[in-house]
Enzyme design. Structure first.
Site, PDB file in Angstrom:
ATOM      1  N   ARG A  38      18.156  -4.236  -2.045  1.00 26.18           N
ATOM      2  CA  ARG A  38      17.860  -5.118  -3.184  1.00 26.18           C
ATOM      3  C   ARG A  38      19.134  -5.734  -3.763  1.00 26.18           C
ATOM      4  O   ARG A  38      19.100  -6.870  -4.251  1.00 26.18           O
ATOM      5  CB  ARG A  38      17.130  -4.332  -4.274  1.00 26.18           C
ATOM      6  CG  ARG A  38      15.674  -4.112  -3.925  1.00 26.18           C
ATOM      7  CD  ARG A  38      14.922  -3.390  -5.000  1.00 26.18           C
ATOM      8  NE  ARG A  38      13.498  -3.492  -4.733  1.00 26.18           N
ATOM      9  CZ  ARG A  38      12.580  -2.724  -5.277  1.00 26.18           C
ATOM     10  NH1 ARG A  38      12.921  -1.791  -6.153  1.00 26.18           N
ATOM     11  NH2 ARG A  38      11.305  -2.897  -4.987  1.00 26.18           N
ATOM     12  N   LYS A 201      -6.995   2.966   2.065  1.00 28.18           N
ATOM     13  CA  LYS A 201      -8.240   2.877   1.295  1.00 28.18           C
ATOM     14  C   LYS A 201      -8.645   1.460   0.929  1.00 28.18           C
ATOM     15  O   LYS A 201      -7.799   0.619   0.632  1.00 28.18           O
ATOM     16  CB  LYS A 201      -8.061   3.656  -0.008  1.00 28.18           C
ATOM     17  CG  LYS A 201      -7.980   5.151   0.214  1.00 28.18           C
ATOM     18  CD  LYS A 201      -7.776   5.842  -1.096  1.00 28.18           C
ATOM     19  CE  LYS A 201      -7.963   7.343  -0.938  1.00 28.18           C
ATOM     20  NZ  LYS A 201      -7.763   8.026  -2.215  1.00 28.18           N
ATOM     21  N   GLY A 358       5.201  -1.726   0.616  1.00 28.14           N
ATOM     22  CA  GLY A 358       6.058  -0.601   0.993  1.00 28.14           C
ATOM     23  C   GLY A 358       5.820  -0.067   2.390  1.00 28.14           C
ATOM     24  O   GLY A 358       6.725  -0.053   3.231  1.00 28.14           O
ATOM     25  N   GLY A 381       4.343  -4.003  -5.541  1.00 29.64           N
ATOM     26  CA  GLY A 381       3.289  -4.456  -6.471  1.00 29.64           C
ATOM     27  C   GLY A 381       3.220  -5.964  -6.600  1.00 29.64           C
ATOM     28  O   GLY A 381       2.136  -6.550  -6.596  1.00 29.64           O
TER      29      GLY A 381
END
Ligand code: AMP
Length: 400
Positions: A38, A201, A358, A381
């Site tokens: 980053r 999921k 991720g 996110g």
């Protein structure tokens, strides 16, 4: 220049105090940064500011200090890594964000072309509350604002949202690259577009699937979440991970896909094991004949062939989530085969490929093709919310 958001070249940086919203929320062990990816991505923007004799004043969150000053979350510990990556000395500016007069003086006395790191923005509760007074105090430390933290752009916090409205504001070079790559993936993509979605999921990706079926020409569903869809269609999935209570949701998504002209591509065969562990015996089954005691842990070769065919028909691929339990041998095979195929087509100039999230970054790195995609977003996110079609407050605030 960009049609929608302001870019760095549109700001006057000459001798300016430039507040640079960075994402310095990097992994640290024993006071040392263990992955500087980053920070690396910030270097072009910092160099540009320094080149214009601006002061690059980095502000960022770090960990979850819950609105209190907590030395273990001090950004002082990342300054050395910022200095190493930029090749420039870095000064640390302490503040509790309640009184910024000391920080103001420190910034004032730093010479033009300095690189400074301000203390963790989350040391004040106003950061996560998008508090206007805190944003005002932040704004008093700069002349212009640049946001290079796409990974924090899904949050409306003082340093990502309110502050952007108080000073002349623009996207930094890393943010710009990210937004342009995303635009080529779903904004104005070269059609046909297919999305590949996997992972454990359905429940964590309902909004994502609902949005994608209205935007893409084909949606490949793999990983554990495909089991929920197979179950909803009446197949027995044995002991596989499946959210059987979401069968109706799965059927609703499939109906919506039909209405939107999006083809849903589900696995047609599967690699089944009887234990959830690496190097355990496996067998291949058609999805209409899964063993009652078995667990689907990867897509099978016929599915891979079907999906690579769909990739060959596409001009754009967006990807989130692995096709199987890729952390364990041999259940990485489906994900690796598809990742290599996407990389090959991208290399041949036939495909624009955008991936993020991720586990996806880890899976592509495992396949050895992380740098072979058109763009891989390391934002978790923010990337998912972008794929869900949600406006990102930190990006909205930069719009013209
Ligand atoms: P997510 O964070 O939702 O993208 O899920 C990623 C996780 O899903 C990885 O840890 C995979 O091991 C897991 N996963 C993928 N496919 C399966 C599967 N068929 N059964 C169990 N876990 C899976």
């Amino acid at each position: 220049m960009s049609a929608t958001f302001k870019t760095l070249d549109e700001l006057d940086l000459k001798n300016k105090r430039v507040l640079l919203r960075a994402d310095l929320n990097v992994p640290v062990a024993d006071g040392k940064v263990t992955d500087a990816t980053r920070i690396e991505r910030l270097v072009p923007t910092i160099r540009e500011i320094v080149k214009h004799d601006g002061k690059a004043i980095l502000l960022s969150h770090f960990g979850r200090p819950k609105g209190k000053v907590d030395p273990q979350f001090s950004l002082e510990q990342v300054c050395e890594a910022v200095a190493n990556e930029t090749g420039h000395p870095v000064g640390f500016v302490a503040t509790d964000w309640t009184d910024v007069s000391g920080a103001q003086a420190a910034i004032e006395s730093a010479p033009p072309g300095s690189v400074l790191v301000l203390e963790n923005t989350r040391f004040h509760p106003g950061e996560e509350a998008n508090n206007p007074e805190l944003a005002q105090r932040m704004a008093s430390l700069g002349d212009v604002y640049v946001n290079d933290a796409f990974s924090a752009a899904h949050r409306a916090h003082a340093s990502t949202e309110a502050l952007a409205h108080l000073l002349p504001a623009a996207a930094g070079l890393a943010m710009q690259a990210e937004l342009e790559a995303l635009e080529s993936g779903l904004g104005k993509p070269k059609k046909p577009v297919i999305a590949i979605v996997g992972g454990a999921k359905v429940s964590s990706k309902i909004d994502l699937l609902e949005n994608l079926v209205t935007k893409v020409d084909g949606l490949v569903i793999g990983g554990g979440m495909a089991n929920t869809f197979l179950h909803a269609q009446g197949y027995s999935v044995g002991k596989s991970l499946a959210e059987k209570d979401l069968a109706e949701t799965a059927l609703r998504i499939m109906d919506k896909a039909v209405d939107s002209g999006c083809a849903i591509i589900l696995p047609i065969d599967a690699v089944v094991a009887w234990h959830f562990k690496a190097d355990t015996p496996t067998r291949l089954y058609g999805v209409d004949a899964i063993d009652n005691d078995g667990m689907i842990l990867d897509i099978g070769p016929s599915s891979i062939e079907r999906i690579t065919g769909a990739i060959d028909d596409a001009h754009t691929v967006v990807w989130n989530g692995p096709m199987g339990a890729f952390e364990m041998n041999p259940f990485d095979a489906g994900t690796v085969a598809l990742a290599k195929h996407v990389a090959r087509r991208t290399h041949e100039g036939k495909l624009v490929s955008v991936a993020g999230g991720g586990d996806t970054v880890a899976a592509l790195a495992h396949a050895g093709v992380k740098d072979a995609f058109t763009y891989v977003s390391t934002a978790g996110g923010a990337f998912l919310e972008w794929m869900e079609g949600k406006p990102l407050p930190g990006v909205e605030a930069l719009k013209k």
